[in-house]
Design an enzyme around this catalytic site. Structure first.
Site, PDB file in Angstrom:
ATOM      1  N   SER A 127       0.834  -1.204   0.000  1.00 49.03           N
ATOM      2  CA  SER A 127       0.000   0.000   0.000  1.00 49.03           C
ATOM      3  C   SER A 127       0.871   1.259   0.000  1.00 49.03           C
ATOM      4  CB  SER A 127      -0.887  -0.012   1.257  1.00 49.03           C
ATOM      5  OG  SER A 127      -1.694   1.142   1.320  1.00 49.03           O
TER       6      SER A 127
ATOM      7  N   ASP B 211       4.065  -7.507   3.462  1.00 47.63           N
ATOM      8  CA  ASP B 211       2.981  -6.740   4.086  1.00 47.63           C
ATOM      9  C   ASP B 211       2.146  -7.663   4.964  1.00 47.63           C
ATOM     10  OD1 ASP B 211       1.739  -3.728   3.053  1.00 47.63           O
ATOM     11  OD2 ASP B 211       0.502  -4.948   4.391  1.00 47.63           O
TER      12      ASP B 211
ATOM     13  N   ASP C 275       4.505  -9.846   9.433  1.00 47.04           N
ATOM     14  CA  ASP C 275       4.297  -8.854  10.485  1.00 47.04           C
ATOM     15  C   ASP C 275       5.686  -8.414  10.920  1.00 47.04           C
ATOM     16  OD1 ASP C 275       3.932  -7.402  12.780  1.00 47.04           O
ATOM     17  OD2 ASP C 275       2.691  -8.899  13.799  1.00 47.04           O
TER      18      ASP C 275
ATOM     19  N   CYS D 249       8.826   0.501   5.164  1.00 43.95           N
ATOM     20  CA  CYS D 249       7.676   1.418   5.038  1.00 43.95           C
ATOM     21  C   CYS D 249       6.496   1.027   5.911  1.00 43.95           C
ATOM     22  CB  CYS D 249       7.182   1.470   3.587  1.00 43.95           C
ATOM     23  SG  CYS D 249       8.205   2.464   2.517  1.00 43.95           S
TER      24      CYS D 249
ATOM     25  N   SER E  21       8.614  10.244  10.192  1.00 45.17           N
ATOM     26  CA  SER E  21       7.516  11.180   9.912  1.00 45.17           C
ATOM     27  C   SER E  21       7.945  12.530  10.465  1.00 45.17           C
ATOM     28  CB  SER E  21       6.246  10.724  10.641  1.00 45.17           C
ATOM     29  OG  SER E  21       5.294  11.776  10.656  1.00 45.17           O
TER      30      SER E  21
ATOM     31  N   TYR F  45       2.558   7.885  18.350  1.00 45.74           N
ATOM     32  CA  TYR F  45       3.087   7.879  16.973  1.00 45.74           C
ATOM     33  C   TYR F  45       4.401   8.672  16.902  1.00 45.74           C
ATOM     34  CZ  TYR F  45       3.089   8.347  11.843  1.00 45.74           C
ATOM     35  OH  TYR F  45       3.426   8.305  10.509  1.00 45.74           O
TER      36      TYR F  45
ATOM     37  N   LYS G  76       8.166   7.330  15.909  1.00 43.99           N
ATOM     38  CA  LYS G  76       8.925   7.866  14.776  1.00 43.99           C
ATOM     39  C   LYS G  76      10.185   8.593  15.255  1.00 43.99           C
ATOM     40  CE  LYS G  76       6.198   6.385  11.497  1.00 43.99           C
ATOM     41  NZ  LYS G  76       6.643   5.332  10.572  1.00 43.99           N
TER      42      LYS G  76
END
Ligand code: NAP
Length: 254
Positions: free
Chosen positions: A15, A36, A57, A84, A147, A160, A164
């Site tokens: 994705s 994925d 995973d 990713c 990110s 999150y 990151k």
């Protein structure tokens, strides 16, 4: 590093940015393994690019080991690892229902940070045993995805951003340690990229995020991420650094 003919692993390759990077790597001549959690999506991308799809995973040791082994059987040990895979759910530290669920915090750290490290360590061990590609001793490259929330996370992004921020933090020590094997480690910190992860947010949230972008005033495209990933593969002087890809955005508190 000339990508042509090299084995590459792309996690989260079913994705968004992972899928687009898998396409770009295949177009550049790499043999791509698409890993994925979502096997159906990985299958579709692998079919499209002539690669292989593996359910994995990234946060699970056995799952990651077995996917890397299957990729090695098909293509040889990877010279390129593109991390990713990730998740981005949000929650307040003190929400309507009380304090942030601890299991929820752990889950995000487990997938985004521990999953990235899990793949990095396993791929690095295989890469380090390969012959150098050239007389500079270069063996391969590992690219992680952080990110901009690592630097200016919004309200609700404590977990999150912590995950990151951890990815950004391990980039330099990993690059320092793996340099003796000729393996580079680089991280990309995307801003707002139009993938299922972001396009799943309400339109008004997307618009308010775009409003804080300097230029160009739009979401980034997955192919712009993939272009940078390929450049990092090819340009051996990029190492031990996190590169923002964000149109100059600085996220507001909310
Ligand atoms: P995406 O389209 O949701 O793709 C992420 C992929 O990773 C999905 O296929 C997902 O599968 C998979 N995945 C989730 N958990 C996994 C696990 N434990 N093991 C293996 N695969 C797993 O998201 P994206 O926007 O391309 O994001 C790619 C990376 O960029 C993520 O690390 C994300 O945090 C980061 N990022 C995104 C943005 C943005 O604006 N889009 C900005 C900054 C950073 P499921 O669909 O089954 O969950």
């Amino acid at each position: 590093m000339d990508i042509k003919g090299l084995a590459a692993i792309v996690t989260g390759g079913g994705s968004g940015m992972g899928a687009e990077t898998a396409r770009h790597l295949a177009k550049a001549g790499a043999k791509v393994a698409v890993l994925d959690l979502n096997k159906a999506n990985a299958d579709a991308v692998a079919r499209e690019i002539g690669g292989i799809a593996l359910e994995c995973d990234v946060s699970n040791e056995a799952s990651a080991k077995s996917a890397l082994e299957a990729a090695k059987q098909a293509h040889g040990a990877a010279r390129i690892l593109m991390n990713c895979a990730g998740i981005a759910p949000a929650a307040r530290i003190v929400g309507k229902d009380g304090p942030h669920d601890l299991g929820f915090f752990s889950k995000i750290i487990t997938v985004n940070l521990i999953g990235t490290f899990n793949m990095l360590r396993l791929a690095a061990a295989e890469m380090s045993a390969l012959e150098p590609l050239n007389d500079t001793g270069e063996r391969g490259v590992i690219i992680n995805t952080a990110s901009v929330a690592a630097y200016e996370g919004q309200i609700g992004q404590a977990a999150y951003s912590a995950s990151k921020g951890g990815v950004v933090g391990m980039t330099l020590p990993a690059a320092r340690e793996l340099a003796r094997f000729g393996i580079r480690v680089v991280t990309i910190a995307p801003g707002l990229i139009g993938t299922p992860m972001l396009l799943g947010m309400p339109k008004e949230v997307q618009d308010s995020l775009i409003a804080t972008t300097l230029f160009p005033k739009r979401l980034g495209r997955p192919d712009e991420f993939a272009q940078l990933a390929l450049h990092i593969c090819e340009n051996a002087m990029i190492n031990g650094e996190t590169i923002r890809l964000d149109g100059g955005v600085r996220l507001a508190p909310k």
